[in-house]
Design an enzyme around this catalytic site. Structure first.
Site, PDB file in Angstrom:
ATOM      1  N   ASP A  20       0.860  -1.185   0.000  1.00 36.72           N
ATOM      2  CA  ASP A  20       0.000   0.000   0.000  1.00 36.72           C
ATOM      3  C   ASP A  20       0.895   1.233   0.000  1.00 36.72           C
ATOM      4  O   ASP A  20       1.902   1.270   0.719  1.00 36.72           O
ATOM      5  CB  ASP A  20      -0.930   0.035   1.211  1.00 36.72           C
ATOM      6  CG  ASP A  20      -1.963   1.158   1.086  1.00 36.72           C
ATOM      7  OD1 ASP A  20      -2.963   0.961   0.390  1.00 36.72           O
ATOM      8  OD2 ASP A  20      -1.739   2.229   1.672  1.00 36.72           O
ATOM      9  N   GLU A  59       0.924   5.636   0.105  1.00 41.61           N
ATOM     10  CA  GLU A  59       0.223   6.903   0.310  1.00 41.61           C
ATOM     11  C   GLU A  59       0.979   7.948  -0.502  1.00 41.61           C
ATOM     12  O   GLU A  59       2.210   7.989  -0.489  1.00 41.61           O
ATOM     13  CB  GLU A  59       0.180   7.290   1.789  1.00 41.61           C
ATOM     14  CG  GLU A  59      -0.626   6.331   2.654  1.00 41.61           C
ATOM     15  CD  GLU A  59      -2.088   6.244   2.274  1.00 41.61           C
ATOM     16  OE1 GLU A  59      -2.627   7.257   1.754  1.00 41.61           O
ATOM     17  OE2 GLU A  59      -2.697   5.190   2.486  1.00 41.61           O
ATOM     18  N   HIS A  95      -5.954   4.756   5.919  1.00 46.37           N
ATOM     19  CA  HIS A  95      -5.202   5.679   5.075  1.00 46.37           C
ATOM     20  C   HIS A  95      -3.786   5.909   5.591  1.00 46.37           C
ATOM     21  O   HIS A  95      -3.121   6.849   5.165  1.00 46.37           O
ATOM     22  CB  HIS A  95      -5.944   7.002   4.868  1.00 46.37           C
ATOM     23  CG  HIS A  95      -7.364   6.810   4.430  1.00 46.37           C
ATOM     24  ND1 HIS A  95      -7.697   6.068   3.322  1.00 46.37           N
ATOM     25  CD2 HIS A  95      -8.536   7.239   4.964  1.00 46.37           C
ATOM     26  CE1 HIS A  95      -9.006   6.047   3.189  1.00 46.37           C
ATOM     27  NE2 HIS A  95      -9.537   6.742   4.170  1.00 46.37           N
ATOM     28  N   ASP A 142      -3.269   0.004   6.224  1.00 45.77           N
ATOM     29  CA  ASP A 142      -4.006  -0.486   5.064  1.00 45.77           C
ATOM     30  C   ASP A 142      -3.343  -1.716   4.465  1.00 45.77           C
ATOM     31  O   ASP A 142      -4.025  -2.644   4.012  1.00 45.77           O
ATOM     32  CB  ASP A 142      -4.137   0.619   4.015  1.00 45.77           C
ATOM     33  CG  ASP A 142      -5.150   1.690   4.404  1.00 45.77           C
ATOM     34  OD1 ASP A 142      -5.702   1.593   5.522  1.00 45.77           O
ATOM     35  OD2 ASP A 142      -5.369   2.617   3.618  1.00 45.77           O
TER      36      ASP A 142
END
Length: 217
Positions: free
Chosen positions: A19, A21, A176, A181
C-alpha cells in the site's frame, strides 16, 4: 490439508501486499510519501504474513503536493518526526529485502498484491525509474488485486467494507496509513485465499477432483 510451498502455489511468484500513500494520483508528478509491504507465505498449508516493511518517504525534487490528497491521508510531508528518507534509500532497502525473501521461499520473483493494485505498482515503477533502479523484484505488470477477490468472495469492492464483511477488524481512525491499510489488505487476502483453499473448488485441496457417486434411481 497438506502444505503447498508458496513457490508452487503461485507459479513461482511470492505475494507481497503493498500500500502506498501519495500526494496525488499522478505517479509522474505527485510525490510518493509512504510505502508499506507485507510478505505473504506459509508452510502450514495456509497463507500468512511473514514480514512487514514500512517507509516514510521524502517528496522528490519538483514533485507536486496536492492539498486535497494530503488532507485525505493526513500526512504532513514536513513533519520533523516522520523520519522520512529518500525514494532511493527506501526502494533500495525494500527491493533488497524482498529479493532475499524471494530467494528464501524458492520463488522467481515477487508479485504485487494490492487494493487497486495497479495504482500502487505504477508509483513503485515511477519512483524506481526516477532513481534509476533496475532491479525491482516485482513482476513488471502482473498483480493480484483484492478488489476483484473481494467482489467475488464477499460482494464488496471497498476495502473497509470487505474487511468487516469477512469478520476481520477495521479501525477507521487508522485507515489511510500505508502500514495499517497494507496489514488489513494482507489479512483480507489471506482470509479469501485460505477460505478458497479449504474448499474442494481449489485444485490444491486433497479432495479436489473427487467425484460423488451418482444416486441410483
Amino acid at each position: 490439508m497438506s502444505a503447498t510451498p508458496i513457490a508452487k502455489r503461485v507459479r513461482g511468484f511470492l505475494p507481497v501486499v503493498v500500500d502506498v500513500e501519495t500526494a496525488g494520483f499522478d505517479c509522474q508528478r505527485n510525490a510518493l510519501l509512504e510505502i508499506a509491504a507485507v510478505v505473504i507465505a506459509g508452510e502450514s498449508g495456509e497463507l500468512q504474513p511473514v514480514q512487514t516493511l514500512h517507509y516514510h518517504i521524502q517528496p522528490f525534487a519538483g514533485s507536486i503536493l496536492d492539498p486535497q490528497a494530503l488532507a485525505f491521508n493526513g500526512i504532513d510531508p514536513e513533519h520533523p518526526l516522520r523520519g522520512a528518507i529518500s525514494e532511493a534509500e527506501a526502494l533500495r532497502d525494500l527491493f533488497r529485502q524482498l529479493r532475499t525473501q524471494v530467494r528464501s521461499q524458492g520463488c522467481r520473483r515477487a508479485v504485487l498484491v494490492g487494493h487497486n493494485a495497479n495504482f500502487d505498482l505504477s508509483f513503485i515503477h515511477a519512483a524506481a525509474a526516477r532513481e534509476n533502479l533496475k532491479n525491482s523484484p516485482f513482476h513488471p505488470f502482473s498483480t493480484l488485486d483484492t478488489v476483484t477477490l473481494a467482489a467475488l468472495a464477499l460482494g464488496e469492492t471497498v476495502l473497509a467494507k470487505a474487511v468487516m464483511r469477512a469478520g476481520l477488524e477495521w479501525d477507521g481512525k487508522q485507515a489511510h496509513s500505508a502500514l495499517y491499510d497494507a496489514e488489513r489488505t494482507a489479512a483480507l487476502f489471506c482470509w479469501i485465499w485460505n477460505r478458497f483453499d479449504r474448499s474442494t473448488l481449489s485444485p490444491f485441496h486433497p479432495l479436489a477432483g473427487a467425484t460423488t457417486p451418482s444416486r441410483q434411481e
